[in-house]
Scaffold this motif. Structure first.
Motif, PDB file in Angstrom:
ATOM      1  N   PHE A  66      20.215  -2.468 -42.878  1.00 29.13           N
ATOM      2  CA  PHE A  66      19.053  -2.886 -43.677  1.00 29.13           C
ATOM      3  C   PHE A  66      19.378  -4.142 -44.482  1.00 29.13           C
ATOM      4  O   PHE A  66      18.624  -5.113 -44.489  1.00 29.13           O
ATOM      5  N   TRP A  67      20.536  -4.114 -45.147  1.00 27.14           N
ATOM      6  CA  TRP A  67      20.902  -5.236 -46.010  1.00 27.14           C
ATOM      7  C   TRP A  67      21.343  -6.447 -45.200  1.00 27.14           C
ATOM      8  O   TRP A  67      21.144  -7.591 -45.616  1.00 27.14           O
ATOM      9  N   VAL A  68      21.916  -6.211 -44.011  1.00 25.16           N
ATOM     10  CA  VAL A  68      22.282  -7.328 -43.127  1.00 25.16           C
ATOM     11  C   VAL A  68      21.031  -8.079 -42.684  1.00 25.16           C
ATOM     12  O   VAL A  68      20.961  -9.311 -42.742  1.00 25.16           O
ATOM     13  N   VAL A  69      20.008  -7.317 -42.253  1.00 24.20           N
ATOM     14  CA  VAL A  69      18.755  -7.942 -41.807  1.00 24.20           C
ATOM     15  C   VAL A  69      18.055  -8.627 -42.964  1.00 24.20           C
ATOM     16  O   VAL A  69      17.524  -9.737 -42.822  1.00 24.20           O
ATOM     17  N   LEU A  70      18.051  -7.985 -44.135  1.00 21.53           N
ATOM     18  CA  LEU A  70      17.401  -8.586 -45.306  1.00 21.53           C
ATOM     19  C   LEU A  70      18.077  -9.899 -45.676  1.00 21.53           C
ATOM     20  O   LEU A  70      17.395 -10.895 -45.970  1.00 21.53           O
ATOM     21  N   SER A  71      19.406  -9.916 -45.659  1.00 26.53           N
ATOM     22  CA  SER A  71      20.145 -11.146 -45.981  1.00 26.53           C
ATOM     23  C   SER A  71      19.855 -12.231 -44.954  1.00 26.53           C
ATOM     24  O   SER A  71      19.663 -13.405 -45.302  1.00 26.53           O
ATOM     25  N   PHE A  72      19.807 -11.834 -43.678  1.00 32.98           N
ATOM     26  CA  PHE A  72      19.529 -12.801 -42.611  1.00 32.98           C
ATOM     27  C   PHE A  72      18.126 -13.384 -42.759  1.00 32.98           C
ATOM     28  O   PHE A  72      17.934 -14.603 -42.623  1.00 32.98           O
ATOM     29  N   MET A  73      17.133 -12.553 -43.030  1.00 30.96           N
ATOM     30  CA  MET A  73      15.762 -13.035 -43.184  1.00 30.96           C
ATOM     31  C   MET A  73      15.619 -13.919 -44.423  1.00 30.96           C
ATOM     32  O   MET A  73      14.848 -14.874 -44.427  1.00 30.96           O
ATOM     33  N   THR A  74      16.372 -13.603 -45.463  1.00 34.90           N
ATOM     34  CA  THR A  74      16.345 -14.456 -46.656  1.00 34.90           C
ATOM     35  C   THR A  74      16.927 -15.831 -46.338  1.00 34.90           C
ATOM     36  O   THR A  74      16.381 -16.863 -46.751  1.00 34.90           O
ATOM     37  N   MET A  75      18.022 -15.840 -45.581  1.00 36.12           N
ATOM     38  CA  MET A  75      18.604 -17.113 -45.172  1.00 36.12           C
ATOM     39  C   MET A  75      17.636 -17.902 -44.293  1.00 36.12           C
ATOM     40  O   MET A  75      17.451 -19.110 -44.472  1.00 36.12           O
ATOM     41  N   MET A  76      16.961 -17.219 -43.349  1.00 33.85           N
ATOM     42  CA  MET A  76      16.010 -17.886 -42.472  1.00 33.85           C
ATOM     43  C   MET A  76      14.795 -18.396 -43.253  1.00 33.85           C
ATOM     44  O   MET A  76      14.224 -19.431 -42.925  1.00 33.85           O
ATOM     45  N   MET A  77      14.408 -17.661 -44.294  1.00 32.26           N
ATOM     46  CA  MET A  77      13.299 -18.107 -45.136  1.00 32.26           C
ATOM     47  C   MET A  77      13.639 -19.426 -45.819  1.00 32.26           C
ATOM     48  O   MET A  77      12.830 -20.353 -45.862  1.00 32.26           O
ATOM     49  N   LEU A  78      14.868 -19.519 -46.355  1.00 27.90           N
ATOM     50  CA  LEU A  78      15.302 -20.750 -47.020  1.00 27.90           C
ATOM     51  C   LEU A  78      15.448 -21.891 -46.009  1.00 27.90           C
ATOM     52  O   LEU A  78      15.114 -23.047 -46.312  1.00 27.90           O
ATOM     53  N   ILE A  79      15.926 -21.577 -44.795  1.00 24.48           N
ATOM     54  CA  ILE A  79      16.041 -22.606 -43.753  1.00 24.48           C
ATOM     55  C   ILE A  79      14.663 -23.116 -43.363  1.00 24.48           C
ATOM     56  O   ILE A  79      14.440 -24.322 -43.194  1.00 24.48           O
ATOM     57  N   THR A  80      13.712 -22.186 -43.218  1.00 24.34           N
ATOM     58  CA  THR A  80      12.344 -22.579 -42.867  1.00 24.34           C
ATOM     59  C   THR A  80      11.762 -23.508 -43.923  1.00 24.34           C
ATOM     60  O   THR A  80      11.113 -24.510 -43.602  1.00 24.34           O
ATOM     61  N   ARG A  81      12.007 -23.172 -45.181  1.00 27.84           N
ATOM     62  CA  ARG A  81      11.431 -23.975 -46.269  1.00 27.84           C
ATOM     63  C   ARG A  81      12.098 -25.336 -46.404  1.00 27.84           C
ATOM     64  O   ARG A  81      11.411 -26.365 -46.520  1.00 27.84           O
ATOM     65  N   TYR A  82      13.436 -25.368 -46.381  1.00 23.90           N
ATOM     66  CA  TYR A  82      14.129 -26.611 -46.708  1.00 23.90           C
ATOM     67  C   TYR A  82      14.548 -27.431 -45.498  1.00 23.90           C
ATOM     68  O   TYR A  82      14.858 -28.625 -45.645  1.00 23.90           O
ATOM     69  N   LEU A  83      14.554 -26.825 -44.288  1.00 28.69           N
ATOM     70  CA  LEU A  83      14.958 -27.578 -43.102  1.00 28.69           C
ATOM     71  C   LEU A  83      13.770 -27.925 -42.216  1.00 28.69           C
ATOM     72  O   LEU A  83      13.673 -29.041 -41.710  1.00 28.69           O
ATOM     73  N   PHE A  84      12.846 -26.978 -42.039  1.00 27.40           N
ATOM     74  CA  PHE A  84      11.705 -27.218 -41.164  1.00 27.40           C
ATOM     75  C   PHE A  84      10.488 -27.770 -41.908  1.00 27.40           C
ATOM     76  O   PHE A  84       9.641 -28.433 -41.306  1.00 27.40           O
ATOM     77  N   THR A  85      10.363 -27.478 -43.196  1.00 24.85           N
ATOM     78  CA  THR A  85       9.286 -28.078 -44.004  1.00 24.85           C
ATOM     79  C   THR A  85       9.903 -28.662 -45.282  1.00 24.85           C
ATOM     80  O   THR A  85       9.597 -28.215 -46.394  1.00 24.85           O
ATOM     81  N   PRO A  86      10.772 -29.657 -45.147  1.00 23.18           N
ATOM     82  CA  PRO A  86      11.517 -30.165 -46.306  1.00 23.18           C
ATOM     83  C   PRO A  86      10.639 -30.997 -47.236  1.00 23.18           C
ATOM     84  O   PRO A  86       9.571 -31.498 -46.846  1.00 23.18           O
ATOM     85  N   ASP A  87      11.111 -31.129 -48.465  1.00 26.06           N
ATOM     86  CA  ASP A  87      10.476 -32.054 -49.393  1.00 26.06           C
ATOM     87  C   ASP A  87      10.731 -33.482 -48.922  1.00 26.06           C
ATOM     88  O   ASP A  87      11.620 -33.741 -48.113  1.00 26.06           O
TER      89      ASP A  87
END
Length: 214
Positions: A66-87
């Protein structure tokens, strides 16, 4: 002289003209635009997490998975925000003939290095897959290998934009929002419409005054 040559000539004069005002903007622009970008990043990644939570019986807080998947999705959320839709980092130059500016993605250099590293790893994995599985590996690995090759040269780029002032450029200046849109039409049948962003309303008002003055 063709229309294209005429525009190139005007563009050359624009970049050579005296800069009467310079300003920068970091972020996306508009009052609430950053909110929907965060919303998309959170929805796309955590909706997958919620679906797993509802679909799998053993997917509970007490399980390490559960915590492995949660950590992975949190990392992917930050990647989506700052790498795929960057400022964006924009540098504006106001001249009597118009405005030209550069635009860069605000992505840390380490992110480009990580992506290039993953790309080379992906290429190696594809080569190993071909040797282990034979020609059938090209069905799946071929597309991934092509994508990996394209990502090995992943690096920051600088985009250049400009808007030329016509005799009467149209300014769209929304109240209480640090954005300004300029619509312009020059005699060479060149039409442009661009949004310009500011860090404060005072800075925007100063630029509008300079445009009207020139």
């Amino acid at each position: 002289m063709t229309n294209r040559e005429n525009i190139d000539s005007i563009k050359k004069r624009l970049y050579e003209a005296e800069v009467v005002h310079y300003w920068e903007h970091k972020g996306w622009g508009g009052k609430y635009e950053y909110l929907w970008r965060w919303g998309v990043a959170i929805f796309v990644n955590y909706s997958i997490f919620i679906l797993l939570w509802l679909a799998l019986d053993g997917f509970t807080v007490g399980r390490p998975f559960f915590w492995v998947v949660l950590s992975f999705m949190t990392m992917m959320m930050l990647i989506t925000r700052y790498l795929f839709t960057p400022d964006k980092h924009r540098c504006y130059h106001l001249t009597p003939l118009g405005i030209h500016y550069t635009e860069n993605d605000m992505i840390p250099d380490v992110a480009y290095q990580v992506v290039r590293g993953f790309a080379w790893v992906g290429i190696v994995v594809c080569i190993i897959a071909v040797f282990v599985l034979g020609p059938l590996a090209f069905v799946g690995a071929g597309g991934f290998a092509l994508m990996s090759f394209g990502m090995t040269n992943f690096k920051p780029t600088t985009e250049k934009h400009e808007v030329f002032f016509s005799d009467r450029p149209i300014l769209f200046n929304p109240m209480n929002d640090s954005v300004l849109r300029i619509d312009s039409n020059i005699p060479t049948e060149y039409c442009s419409s661009r949004n310009f962003y500011f860090s404060s309303l005072e800075e925007k008002d100063a630029v509008v005054s300079l445009i009207k003055k020139n």
